[in-house]
Design an enzyme around this catalytic site. Structure first.
Site, PDB file in Angstrom:
ATOM      1  N   ARG A  92      -8.753  -0.186   3.518  1.00 15.56           N
ATOM      2  CA  ARG A  92      -8.008   0.852   3.101  1.00 15.56           C
ATOM      3  C   ARG A  92      -6.464   0.277   2.635  1.00 15.56           C
ATOM      4  O   ARG A  92      -5.872   0.557   1.665  1.00 15.56           O
ATOM      5  CB  ARG A  92      -7.723   1.792   4.123  1.00 15.56           C
ATOM      6  N   ILE A 122       2.480  18.377   8.570  1.00 12.53           N
ATOM      7  CA  ILE A 122       3.201  18.020   7.215  1.00 12.53           C
ATOM      8  C   ILE A 122       4.288  19.325   7.128  1.00 12.53           C
ATOM      9  O   ILE A 122       4.626  19.695   5.950  1.00 12.53           O
ATOM     10  CB  ILE A 122       2.370  18.176   5.961  1.00 12.53           C
ATOM     11  N   ASP A 157       3.456   0.059  12.122  1.00 14.00           N
ATOM     12  CA  ASP A 157       2.405  -0.453  11.557  1.00 14.00           C
ATOM     13  C   ASP A 157       2.138  -1.916  11.884  1.00 14.00           C
ATOM     14  O   ASP A 157       1.374  -2.599  11.526  1.00 14.00           O
ATOM     15  CB  ASP A 157       2.565  -0.182  10.058  1.00 14.00           C
ATOM     16  N   ARG A 206      -0.487  14.997  13.081  1.00 15.72           N
ATOM     17  CA  ARG A 206       0.205  14.233  12.029  1.00 15.72           C
ATOM     18  C   ARG A 206       0.358  15.575  11.107  1.00 15.72           C
ATOM     19  O   ARG A 206      -0.267  15.723   9.970  1.00 15.72           O
ATOM     20  CB  ARG A 206      -0.730  13.581  11.212  1.00 15.72           C
ATOM     21  N   LYS A 211       0.853  -1.181   0.041  1.00 16.55           N
ATOM     22  CA  LYS A 211       0.020   0.029  -0.015  1.00 16.55           C
ATOM     23  C   LYS A 211       0.820   1.269  -0.080  1.00 16.55           C
ATOM     24  O   LYS A 211       0.682   2.255  -0.877  1.00 16.55           O
ATOM     25  CB  LYS A 211      -0.952   0.020   1.206  1.00 16.55           C
ATOM     26  N   ASN A 212       1.747   1.389   0.983  1.00 23.97           N
ATOM     27  CA  ASN A 212       2.769   2.535   1.285  1.00 23.97           C
ATOM     28  C   ASN A 212       3.394   2.708   0.001  1.00 23.97           C
ATOM     29  O   ASN A 212       4.122   3.879  -0.093  1.00 23.97           O
ATOM     30  CB  ASN A 212       3.138   2.589   2.469  1.00 23.97           C
ATOM     31  N   CYS A 215      -5.454   7.903   8.922  1.00 22.48           N
ATOM     32  CA  CYS A 215      -5.615   7.209  10.230  1.00 22.48           C
ATOM     33  C   CYS A 215      -5.562   8.230  11.237  1.00 22.48           C
ATOM     34  O   CYS A 215      -4.660   8.828  11.338  1.00 22.48           O
ATOM     35  CB  CYS A 215      -4.976   6.042  10.544  1.00 22.48           C
ATOM     36  N   ARG A 241      -4.364   9.896   3.759  1.00 20.02           N
ATOM     37  CA  ARG A 241      -3.234  10.449   4.067  1.00 20.02           C
ATOM     38  C   ARG A 241      -2.281  10.759   2.999  1.00 20.02           C
ATOM     39  O   ARG A 241      -1.729  11.675   2.635  1.00 20.02           O
ATOM     40  CB  ARG A 241      -2.353   9.618   5.181  1.00 20.02           C
TER      41      ARG A 241
HETATM   42  N1  EPU Z   1       6.059  14.262  11.155  1.00 23.34           N
HETATM   43  C1  EPU Z   1       6.381  15.444  11.793  1.00 23.34           C
HETATM   44  N2  EPU Z   1       6.204  16.408  10.583  1.00 23.34           N
HETATM   45  C2  EPU Z   1       6.061  15.834   9.097  1.00 23.34           C
HETATM   46  C3  EPU Z   1       5.879  14.508   8.911  1.00 23.34           C
HETATM   47  C4  EPU Z   1       6.000  13.761   9.931  1.00 23.34           C
HETATM   48  O1  EPU Z   1       6.625  15.891  12.583  1.00 23.34           O
HETATM   49  O2  EPU Z   1       6.070  17.048   8.324  1.00 23.34           O
HETATM   50  C5  EPU Z   1       6.109  13.014  12.524  1.00 23.34           C
HETATM   51  C6  EPU Z   1       4.856  12.625  12.372  1.00 23.34           C
HETATM   52  O3  EPU Z   1       4.001  13.156  13.367  1.00 23.34           O
HETATM   53  C7  EPU Z   1       5.385  11.159  13.094  1.00 23.34           C
HETATM   54  C8  EPU Z   1       6.735  10.851  12.420  1.00 23.34           C
HETATM   55  O4  EPU Z   1       7.154  12.033  12.153  1.00 23.34           O
HETATM   56  O5  EPU Z   1       5.562  11.219  14.619  1.00 23.34           O
HETATM   57  C9  EPU Z   1       6.839   9.903  11.203  1.00 23.34           C
HETATM   58  O6  EPU Z   1       5.642  10.173  10.388  1.00 23.34           O
HETATM   59  P1  EPU Z   1       5.969   9.781   8.741  1.00 23.34           P
HETATM   60  O7  EPU Z   1       6.063  11.007   7.889  1.00 23.34           O
HETATM   61  O8  EPU Z   1       7.087   8.973   8.788  1.00 23.34           O
HETATM   62  O9  EPU Z   1       4.626   9.128   8.659  1.00 23.34           O
HETATM   63  P2  EPU Z   1       3.592   9.447   7.413  1.00 23.34           P
HETATM   64  O10 EPU Z   1       4.516   9.459   6.122  1.00 23.34           O
HETATM   65  O11 EPU Z   1       2.575  10.448   7.683  1.00 23.34           O
HETATM   66  C10 EPU Z   1       3.771   6.764   6.597  1.00 23.34           C
HETATM   67  C11 EPU Z   1       2.743   5.635   6.483  1.00 23.34           C
HETATM   68  C12 EPU Z   1       2.181   5.104   7.924  1.00 23.34           C
HETATM   69  C13 EPU Z   1       3.471   4.877   8.727  1.00 23.34           C
HETATM   70  C14 EPU Z   1       4.463   5.753   9.041  1.00 23.34           C
HETATM   71  C15 EPU Z   1       5.592   5.384   9.730  1.00 23.34           C
HETATM   72  C16 EPU Z   1       1.875   5.985   4.590  1.00 23.34           C
HETATM   73  C17 EPU Z   1       0.648   6.638   3.218  1.00 23.34           C
HETATM   74  N3  EPU Z   1       1.870   6.190   5.591  1.00 23.34           N
HETATM   75  O12 EPU Z   1       2.974   7.645   7.298  1.00 23.34           O
HETATM   76  O13 EPU Z   1       1.412   4.196   7.507  1.00 23.34           O
HETATM   77  O14 EPU Z   1       2.720   4.527  10.162  1.00 23.34           O
HETATM   78  O15 EPU Z   1       4.814   6.386   7.617  1.00 23.34           O
HETATM   79  O16 EPU Z   1       6.135   4.363   9.090  1.00 23.34           O
HETATM   80  O17 EPU Z   1       2.854   5.763   3.808  1.00 23.34           O
HETATM   81  C18 EPU Z   1      -0.374   2.618   7.860  1.00 23.34           C
HETATM   82  O18 EPU Z   1       0.021   2.159   6.752  1.00 23.34           O
HETATM   83  O19 EPU Z   1      -1.042   1.863   8.664  1.00 23.34           O
HETATM   84  C19 EPU Z   1       0.274   3.934   8.397  1.00 23.34           C
HETATM   85  C20 EPU Z   1      -0.380   4.638   9.157  1.00 23.34           C
END
Ligand code: EPU
Length: 463
Positions: free
Chosen positions: A431, A158, A339, A156, A56-57, A151, A127
């Protein structure tokens, strides 16, 4: 509307496309409003072979990445999950051509596409819609996308995505729920990520791949899907080195070309099946995996007393003794994946002794614990730490999935529990897990998907 133009809506059912199933697809995307549930009669030992789908990711980043070139791309091993349906639907709504060649192969063409805005309603459903920001910025030097959904795992932000775009020369503005990006000229740059972020790393790659000059991303995430995106972009003619390490170097190229590429196997889906096999005392061969990507999960399972045999592209998981306690702390790759935390915590409720699980990535990833307690789990949570007293048994109950992996954990609990478990809000689960009921039934699980107003829990399992 001509049937051909509707194609696009994007599930594999499109191979038998009719106007009716177009609306079926739309309905599928509105599952939140439909009362569907999984009903599981637990206590059956899983055994046999199960096939893992594409990740998925990775898929949700590769699909928008197609926007970076003006030629068709063919993606193989695409998972049949709603996040992919939504990503493809966004592509279609923006003007791309989307066509399923078979159940897991999609041809996407963004040839001649001029649109740099993502429709609000679709984007806010998940997301990963944030990848349209990087991809559109990379192609048009501008993008307009709603703030992403996804989720509920706590805060979360950006900010790191925006930091990367700014470093490349883009102006960022957030108003009325929309993120606007605009750059006179995208220039390669040094990007240091303050936190290790999967999304920000991928977005920086998407935006930098056609920028002028060299971009260096430091403190980059190292997950297998980061490497997959780099491999995909390189197969389109990009020049990316270092993906999978914490420094990624991208030398901008003028144009990218079409490609055919197979999505990497989903290590979290694989891990979920590994834990399901262990929780039911089963013996399951999990196929279409990259064992190296599963190492953090494999090594914890072995600690708990589960046998894992590794082959070239499969793993066999089997149990021949009691499960024992362990401690887990989630971390960015190659640490133990967040995850997999809910699934593994569920397994530890069945192990002997006290286990401690520490969540190192998300603020609120223990929301499933209340539901597990309904099933007899003895877990106490204090902030990011859960203490699990292994009781060795769970009992079936009506429960709700509060997010994707929480839902996966409840399925595992239901499979292992005595009695009947009824899981609501399964749209979260769909999802990220495709054809889950069929896959689990193939290895002996007694699980059904029912529409709740017409089937009671007991009718469903006896049917
Ligand atoms: N973070 C920040 N600022 C940012 C981005 C992230 O502070 O601009 C923080 C987040 O709050 C978190 C940490 O950094 O504490 C990691 O977040 P990351 O950006 O790595 O997560 P993500 O890209 O939003 C993806 C996966 C998630 C998975 C995480 C960590 C996708 C679409 N989602 O999320 O997948 O948990 O990486 O591996 O790729 C899932 O598949 O169930 C899922 C939630």
């Amino acid at each position: 509307m001509a049937a051909q133009n509707l194609l696009l809506c994007l599930t594999k059912e499109q191979t038998d496309f009719t106007e009716e199933n177009f609306f079926g697809c739309l309905l599928k995307l509105r599952r939140e409003n439909v009362l569907e549930k999984y009903v599981i009669r637990g206590g059956r030992r899983l055994s046999g072979e199960i096939e893992v789908s594409g990740a998925k990711n990775a898929a949700v980043a590769l699909i928008p990445a197609v926007l970076l070139c003006d030629e068709p791309c063919v993606l193989e091993n695409v998972p049949d999950i709603s996040d992919v349906s939504i990503s493809l639907r966004i592509m279609y709504e923006m003007g791309a051509k989307v066509e399923y060649l078979d159940k897991t192969t999609v041809r996407i063409s963004a040839e001649g596409l001029k649109n740099f805005c993502v429709p609000y309603e679709s984007a806010r459903r998940m997301r990963a819609s944030y990848y349209f920001l990087g991809a559109l910025l990379g192609r048009f030097s501008k993008a307009r996308v709603s703030m992403p959904g996804g989720c509920p795992l706590g805060d979360r932000p950006i900010d790191q995505h925006l930091k990367a775009f700014s470093a490349l020369g883009a102006k960022c503005n957030i108003e009325y729920g929309m993120v606007d990006l605009y750059a006179e000229h995208l220039r390669g740059s040094q990007i240091y990520l303050d936190v290790v972020s999967v999304g920000a790393t991928m977005n920086a790659m998407l935006a930098a791949v056609r920028a002028d000059g060299l971009t260096v991303i430091e403190n980059a995430a190292k997950e297998p899907h980061i490497v997959d995106l780099a491999n995909f972009l390189n197969s389109m003619g990009a020049d990316i080195m270092g993906a999978g390490t914490d420094v990624i170097k991208i030398r901008g190229v003028k144009n990218l070309h079409g490609t055919t590429y197979s999505v990497v196997p989903d290590q979290i889906e694989a891990g979920t099946f590994m834990v399901a096999a262990a929780a039911t005392g089963g013996d399951v061969l999990i196929k279409n995996v990259i064992p190296k990507h599963l190492e953090p999960i494999t090594s914890k399972l072995r600690k708990i007393g589960v046998n894992v045999d590794e082959y070239d592209d499969s793993v066999r998981v089997w149990v021949d003794g009691p499960l024992v306690r362990t401690n887990i702390k989630t971390m960015p790759h190659p640490g133990f994946p967040t995850d997999m935390q809910p699934q593994m915590a569920t397994l530890l409720t069945l192990a002997e002794g006290t286990s401690i699980v520490t969540e190192g990535v998300w603020e609120q990833r223990f929301r499933y614990v209340d539901e597990l307690r309904r099933m007899g789990a003895d877990i106490s949570v204090d902030g990011k730490v859960a203490v699990i007293e292994g009781t060795g048994k769970l009992t079936g109950a009506p429960v709700k999935a509060c997010d994707l992996r929480a839902g996966a954990a409840l399925i595992i609990a239901g499979l292992a529990a005595k009695g009947i478990t009824e899981i609501e809000d399964i749209y979260h689960i769909e999802r990220g897990y495709g054809n889950l009921v069929e896959k689990l039934r193939k290895v002996g699980a007694d699980i059904q998907k029912v529409t709740s107003p017409v089937a009671t829990m007991r009718e469903a399992v006896s049917g």
